[in-house]
Design a protein around this motif. Structure first.
Motif, PDB file in Angstrom:
ATOM      1  N   UNK B 276       0.826  -1.206   0.000  1.00  0.00           N
ATOM      2  CA  UNK B 276       0.000   0.000   0.000  1.00  0.00           C
ATOM      3  C   UNK B 276       0.861   1.258   0.000  1.00  0.00           C
ATOM      4  N   UNK B 277       1.913   1.245   0.804  1.00  0.00           N
ATOM      5  CA  UNK B 277       2.756   2.449   0.890  1.00  0.00           C
ATOM      6  C   UNK B 277       3.450   2.726  -0.438  1.00  0.00           C
ATOM      7  N   UNK B 278       3.876   1.662  -1.083  1.00  0.00           N
ATOM      8  CA  UNK B 278       4.513   1.836  -2.385  1.00  0.00           C
ATOM      9  C   UNK B 278       3.531   2.480  -3.364  1.00  0.00           C
ATOM     10  N   UNK B 279       2.323   1.967  -3.348  1.00  0.00           N
ATOM     11  CA  UNK B 279       1.289   2.500  -4.228  1.00  0.00           C
ATOM     12  C   UNK B 279       1.006   3.971  -3.915  1.00  0.00           C
ATOM     13  N   UNK B 280       0.851   4.265  -2.639  1.00  0.00           N
ATOM     14  CA  UNK B 280       0.523   5.642  -2.229  1.00  0.00           C
ATOM     15  C   UNK B 280       1.623   6.614  -2.664  1.00  0.00           C
ATOM     16  N   UNK B 281       2.855   6.199  -2.474  1.00  0.00           N
ATOM     17  CA  UNK B 281       3.954   7.104  -2.832  1.00  0.00           C
ATOM     18  C   UNK B 281       3.955   7.396  -4.326  1.00  0.00           C
ATOM     19  N   UNK B 282       3.715   6.356  -5.097  1.00  0.00           N
ATOM     20  CA  UNK B 282       3.697   6.525  -6.549  1.00  0.00           C
ATOM     21  C   UNK B 282       2.534   7.432  -6.956  1.00  0.00           C
ATOM     22  N   UNK B 283       1.397   7.201  -6.355  1.00  0.00           N
ATOM     23  CA  UNK B 283       0.226   7.995  -6.753  1.00  0.00           C
ATOM     24  C   UNK B 283       0.396   9.454  -6.317  1.00  0.00           C
ATOM     25  N   UNK B 284       1.037   9.669  -5.193  1.00  0.00           N
ATOM     26  CA  UNK B 284       1.315  11.047  -4.772  1.00  0.00           C
ATOM     27  C   UNK B 284       2.241  11.745  -5.764  1.00  0.00           C
ATOM     28  N   UNK B 285       3.175  10.972  -6.271  1.00  0.00           N
ATOM     29  CA  UNK B 285       4.095  11.518  -7.275  1.00  0.00           C
ATOM     30  C   UNK B 285       3.312  11.996  -8.500  1.00  0.00           C
ATOM     31  N   UNK B 286       2.404  11.147  -8.960  1.00  0.00           N
ATOM     32  CA  UNK B 286       1.572  11.477 -10.116  1.00  0.00           C
ATOM     33  C   UNK B 286       0.786  12.757  -9.838  1.00  0.00           C
ATOM     34  N   UNK B 287       0.184  12.813  -8.661  1.00  0.00           N
ATOM     35  CA  UNK B 287      -0.674  13.955  -8.330  1.00  0.00           C
ATOM     36  C   UNK B 287       0.128  15.236  -8.183  1.00  0.00           C
ATOM     37  N   UNK B 289       2.928  15.950  -9.682  1.00  0.00           N
ATOM     38  CA  UNK B 289       3.272  16.375 -11.044  1.00  0.00           C
ATOM     39  C   UNK B 289       2.124  17.170 -11.641  1.00  0.00           C
ATOM     40  N   UNK B 290       0.950  16.600 -11.528  1.00  0.00           N
ATOM     41  CA  UNK B 290      -0.234  17.256 -12.089  1.00  0.00           C
ATOM     42  C   UNK B 290      -0.458  18.608 -11.421  1.00  0.00           C
ATOM     43  N   UNK B 291      -0.404  18.621 -10.090  1.00  0.00           N
ATOM     44  CA  UNK B 291      -0.682  19.852  -9.343  1.00  0.00           C
ATOM     45  C   UNK B 291       0.343  20.934  -9.648  1.00  0.00           C
ATOM     46  N   UNK B 292       1.531  20.509 -10.075  1.00  0.00           N
ATOM     47  CA  UNK B 292       2.589  21.467 -10.373  1.00  0.00           C
ATOM     48  C   UNK B 292       2.309  22.319 -11.591  1.00  0.00           C
ATOM     49  N   UNK B 293       1.286  21.932 -12.345  1.00  0.00           N
ATOM     50  CA  UNK B 293       1.029  22.637 -13.613  1.00  0.00           C
ATOM     51  C   UNK B 293       0.422  24.015 -13.428  1.00  0.00           C
ATOM     52  N   UNK B 294      -0.256  24.256 -12.319  1.00  0.00           N
ATOM     53  CA  UNK B 294      -0.880  25.569 -12.149  1.00  0.00           C
ATOM     54  C   UNK B 294      -1.789  25.609 -10.942  1.00  0.00           C
ATOM     55  N   UNK B 301      -6.447  18.912  -7.433  1.00  0.00           N
ATOM     56  CA  UNK B 301      -5.765  17.727  -6.898  1.00  0.00           C
ATOM     57  C   UNK B 301      -5.693  17.729  -5.371  1.00  0.00           C
ATOM     58  N   UNK B 302      -5.989  18.890  -4.760  1.00  0.00           N
ATOM     59  CA  UNK B 302      -5.734  19.048  -3.323  1.00  0.00           C
ATOM     60  C   UNK B 302      -6.392  17.970  -2.462  1.00  0.00           C
ATOM     61  N   UNK B 303      -7.663  17.690  -2.750  1.00  0.00           N
ATOM     62  CA  UNK B 303      -8.395  16.722  -1.926  1.00  0.00           C
ATOM     63  C   UNK B 303      -7.725  15.356  -1.940  1.00  0.00           C
ATOM     64  N   UNK B 304      -7.360  14.904  -3.142  1.00  0.00           N
ATOM     65  CA  UNK B 304      -6.703  13.590  -3.252  1.00  0.00           C
ATOM     66  C   UNK B 304      -5.341  13.599  -2.574  1.00  0.00           C
ATOM     67  N   UNK B 305      -4.597  14.670  -2.778  1.00  0.00           N
ATOM     68  CA  UNK B 305      -3.266  14.747  -2.166  1.00  0.00           C
ATOM     69  C   UNK B 305      -3.401  14.699  -0.650  1.00  0.00           C
ATOM     70  N   UNK B 306      -4.335  15.473  -0.139  1.00  0.00           N
ATOM     71  CA  UNK B 306      -4.556  15.454   1.313  1.00  0.00           C
ATOM     72  C   UNK B 306      -4.866  14.029   1.785  1.00  0.00           C
TER      73      UNK B 306
END
Lengths: 688, 688
Positions: B276-287, B289-294, B301-306
């Motif tokens: 689970x932790x591996x998955x969470x870390x990867x998904x946070x990375x994805x999010x 990246x996305x959130x970095x766009x603007x 993305x805030x809700x999911x990241x939180x």
């Protein structure tokens, strides 16, 4: 091939991380210039180093300080000043509780037995000290020769310069240095806040951070009854240091065990720490019983209780470090690597290879003795201690300097007498309670048939013995001590003072005990540790610092928070936090605050920084060390380490090890707005 | 003999300590009355229990709350409200950032898909559920029969009462209870502070204490377009609870694993948590990246990241618990004692003795499957999820109720449709980014030849697949979903919507997967855990509470600090501390505060209590639970556990486990002086 390059790069990265960590308590002859340049783009000049060194003050009761005005004003911690504050206090005028401020020179209070030192000369005497040892000598002879040489160096240099000289053993015998101190014994109390403000949070918050302590005190050094003209002082900078800013400390770390061999660490872990902690807990019990009798008893016992609680918490944290498997594994690995490097060079191996085994054997031998040596002793009475010293003093001063016991060499006598003849108050009732308690502990541990116990009791009960000692001794009168010392062996021999009588009876036993230690342990341990120190120089060069020895050291680092409690500790705290913590505990002790804090709250700028942390490497003894920036401006005073720093006795970990400091802004804000000490604040800030 | 008596006394002491620890998430049919009486001299009456139960509100998005006025006003946490706040926000009007307050009913904002529940009926249906299983049945048949019976009970009771019924499995099959809920879906937002105030300290301070969060939000429940007349509500007590005072919580702890067998814990430690932790870390990375766009991407993305950061920290703390040797040794010992007691009675041993081995075997079997089941799934897209549900929905509703897949029984359809047809905004760009990322992760883990991967890719690249899905789907339009659901199997079969097409192709694979799990794992695990539960009742009686199941539970405890960081954490914090922590970090995020906190500081009483801690046993899902005193007055709202509480998923430790709560005084002080929401504060305090 690629993986090899990667491995090399990886090693370089690791190495450079190690290289630049803010670690080390550096001697002033060997400052960490490369590290400073690499990490902080700063290289201290010789003038800078000299200025800082001469502005640094050692408190002989255990602590550090610094000159902070051209008029001999010295800043240190309240808890470093605690001993003198207690000695200056009476039942009616308890300076520990009320605090103190002298607006005029004439109102400053002369401390009964405070000696401070400035390190003004340093000379490498390694060759001289080691040179007296020849290959024909037995270990015992070598030890004697070494000690005689050290005494000779100290005395010769003292006579030549008028300075107090100490020969310091660095790197466990790797180097010997003669440190020359300008010594001052006319030191007067200028200002101290109430203990409730200085030691806010008490033993609970001790060794922790976030923290909110006004742990400061001010003394003034006098020379010929005039304030000392202290040219080298640190300019005050109330803005303090910003986040991540480079700061330094200059002070006297007491002792560390970072260069111990692995079995020495195991000895500490399995043997020495448990013994000490058991003793401390018992002694605290005795003191708390005594303090429970009334307000005055509480005042009398406070200093000792503070000291023991402090030791209890420190030792517990250090022991936890030793119990930490990761820490011990790192230590084991470091030692294995070091030994492997020694083994890889046959010359080194021949010269140093068996030193580790030598030490390991000695430790086995030492265990039983250490126990006996610890308990076969009178503990907790200054009068009993002075009696023992008088008995030795009159004998030792008859001998040629080279033959004397340590502590009684010519170069040491002035300091020795200063303490033996201290006019500090003696509380016989307190001493009686503590001595009785510790004596019973000794009897419990050693058994009634032990020689030491038989000498002490001589057929009587511990209660009878101790009662007689304190009822009939006159050693609390300085004149009596003086007469005995001046009367020499004859006077001591005739004395019927029960303290002297007991000391006289005990002395042969103690001398025998010490002799056994010198001949069987110390004389063998010294060459072994010297050889390991030498091996370390051969293998690693001198890009390192010695274990702490309560001599002047330079530390450096950044003002920086750290991971804690699942989150981050901030680099500083503010006065808002002080009030928060007090109210969070419903203003109950030790989280109450002096009334002035409540009455004058609306006059304060609550965003004032109170405490801050930095990565500077420090340990007990560094208390009171000035914290200064690259312009040698004082931005704070070090007063503690965080709880994570306690294993720092054995290993430094930059991720969490922090020194805790009082911020300069808090000190002046408090002086001006809480303590009506604007004049002192002006002196600090150079306001005319 | 004497030592025997001592041993017995010792055991009694241990037992009574265990007995009275403030542990447990108790069902309302089995409150801890004895413990309360013993330790706090308080026995709740039936009326008290009913009142508290009916004042408690379950948030179906995951959280708890309570009625705090007679007009349907519900208090919960800001972080429980986060989902709805996000859904009510737009790029131009970001309620998460700005906060919200409706002074008048008419300005309250209806939440797009918020369902809240009040537990009004509870019936023990254990006999009914277990009664359908006969000894002739295979495990598979028994599982089917059990599930059919549960569906039948839910539907029958729903039809009879109009309540939403859930059959809850307690004690891992020890008991089955039918819980009847009054369900409300017209819930409107009344007030929420800015996230910077509510979630002060952000992810850093999450799960820690001392803390300074205004983690509150207010909703109002409507019935027939009128505020609900909520007779059972908790009276506001802004004085709060004093140090050591007894308090309660009533809420819906999500899940705990305290009754797991030892091998089940090992499975969590060695297998599930790392995955689970591996998955969470990867998904946070994805999010990230996305959130970095603007800024707008960040908002989306805030809700999911939180949520993921929160899960990351929680799971990491839980895993540390499992890695703690002491904790695991305690668990092992407890289990050994339990099994020994079972073994000591031959009837019990015959009946239950092999259940532990059964479970251990199943865990071995499950490992590979768990991995595959986790990754052979589309994650991170609400549209892909809805498509899968539509495909199943049209098929399942054709079947007799007893035959349907879980989630599609008659009793579940209303709730199912409510979420499938939610008008909440869908951000296709965000879903595309996340689905692409998680799909690539699945391909990485499962390999290109895996059946699931082949179905999804069908010769295309992941980018092509995902692009096509989001470019061409119309499922973001509620009408389209509705038409498909109403059009039934025929409409779904004909649909060319790429989301539906993919879901159609995937469904047979997923059904097969789920069937394998039911037949090979679940059907065998269920009777084994049921037997252990039964054994536990036999051995220990029912003086215990079941693992958490996101159903209503009562917790109790005292307002009390705890040892932390080498010192003590206080029982409460104050607004002084809020400003301290912000300024300690130079007011940088996440320690900045909304401007109003700086502009209006002088109007505030900074000694106001902000947060406090109590020993009440709680876990995720309890967020928003009311904290109330023995008079059922609301003194705070629970919002977190301290970092030490995270291993609480497996074991409760009263010395350090604490629930962290917002103090009632902070809420009204903030409403009145910072948010100009005096009217709301008046409603809370019952001021006319």
């Amino acid at each position: 091939m690629r993986s090899k390059i990667c491995a090399i790069i990886f090693l370089l990265v690791i190495f450079s991380i190690n290289l630049v960590a803010d670690e080390g308590m550096w001697t002033f002859d060997n400052p960490p210039t490369e590290r400073l340049q690499q990490r902080y783009d700063f290289t201290p000049t010789d003038e800078w180093l000299e200025h800082v060194r001469l502005a640094s003050v050692r408190f002989m009761d255990g602590g550090s300080g610094s000159f902070v005005s051209p008029n001999g004003l010295v800043l240190t911690n309240h808890h470093v000043a605690m001993g003198q504050l207690s000695k200056l206090s009476t039942a009616e005028n308890n300076l520990v509780a009320t605090g103190f401020y002298a607006e005029m020179f004439k109102d400053e209070l002369k401390c009964p037995d405070l000696e401070v030192n400035i390190l003004v000369a340093m000379a490498d005497v390694t060759a001289e000290v080691k040179g007296v040892v020849t290959s024909e000598m037995s270990d015992q002879e070598a030890l004697k020769a070494r000690k005689a040489k050290i005494a000779e160096i100290e005395q010769e240099r003292k006579e030549k310069t008028g300075l107090q000289y100490d020969v310091v053993n660095l790197y466990h015998g790797g180097e010997y240095w003669a440190y020359g101190y300008r010594k001052y014994t006319d030191v007067r109390l200028v200002m101290a806040p109430e203990r409730l403000a200085a030691y806010f949070g008490g033993d609970l918050d001790n060794f922790t951070y976030p923290r909110y302590d006004l742990d400061m005190a001010f003394f003034r050094v006098y020379e010929n009854d005039e304030p000392l003209k202290s040219e080298n002082y640190l300019k005050w900078n109330a803005k303090g240091a910003g986040k991540d800013e480079l700061v330094f400390i200059s002070g006297n770390p007491g002792s560390t065990d970072r260069l111990y061999t692995y079995p020495q660490l195991e000895f500490q872990r399995d043997y020495r720490y448990p013994m000490l902690l058991k003793y401390i807990h018992k002694r605290l019990e005795i003191l708390r019983d005594y303090a429970g009798k009334g307000a005055e008893e509480q005042r009398r016992a406070l200093g000792q209780i503070f000291g023991l609680e402090n030791a209890d918490k420190a030792l517990t944290g250090e022991l936890q470090g030793l119990m930490n498997e990761e820490l011990m594994a790192t230590k084991k690995k470091e030692e294995a690597e070091f030994r492997q490097k020694v083994a890889s060079n046959s010359e080194w191996q021949d010269e140093y290879g068996d030193a580790w085994e030598n030490i390991a054997e000695l430790i086995g031998k030492r265990e039983d003795f250490a126990h006996e040596r610890f308990y076969a002793n009178l503990r907790g009475s200054s009068l009993a201690r002075i009696a023992r010293q008088i008995v030795r003093y009159v004998t030792e001063i008859q001998k040629p300097d080279a033959e004397r016991l340590e502590g009684y060499h010519k170069s040491e006598l002035e300091r020795r007498k200063f303490y033996m003849l201290s006019p500090a108050p003696v509380y016989k009732d307190l001493e009686e309670a503590v001595l009785l308690g510790t004596l019973k502990m000794s009897i419990d541990v050693l058994g009634e048939d032990h020689e030491f116990v038989k000498i002490i009791l001589n057929g009587k009960t511990p209660e009878e013995v101790v009662k007689n000692l304190f009822e009939n001794t006159k050693l609390d009168q300085i004149e009596v001590r003086k007469n005995l010392m001046e009367g020499g062996e004859e006077a001591v021999k005739k004395s019927k003072d029960p303290m002297i009588v007991l000391a006289r009876e005990l002395d042969p036993y103690l001398r025998e005990q010490e002799k056994w230690y010198r001949e069987n342990i110390e004389s063998k341990l010294t060459p072994a540790t010297e050889r390991i120190a030498q091996a370390r120089f051969e293998v690693y060069g001198k890009n390192m610092y010695p274990d702490a020895t309560f001599t002047l050291r330079l530390g450096y680092g950044a003002v920086k928070g750290y991971p804690y409690n699942g989150t981050r500790a901030p680099y500083k705290t503010t006065m808002y936090g002080l009030y928060d913590r007090s109210l969070s505990f419903n203003r109950e002790e030790p989280f109450s605050l002096p009334d002035r804090f409540w009455e004058r709250q609306d006059q304060l700028d609550l965003s004032t920084a109170v405490n801050f942390v930095c990565t500077c490497d420090a340990v007990g003894g560094n208390s009171g060390s000035p914290v200064f920036n690259r312009d040698a401006e004082l931005v704070g005073v070090l007063f503690d380490g965080n709880i994570e720093s306690l294993p720092g006795r054995f290993i430094y970990d930059e991720t969490k090890n922090r020194s805790v400091c009082v911020h300069a802004a808090y000190m002046t804000e408090a002086l001006r707005k809480l303590y009506d000490a604007g004049k002192l604040a002006d002196e600090l800030e150079g306001v005319e």
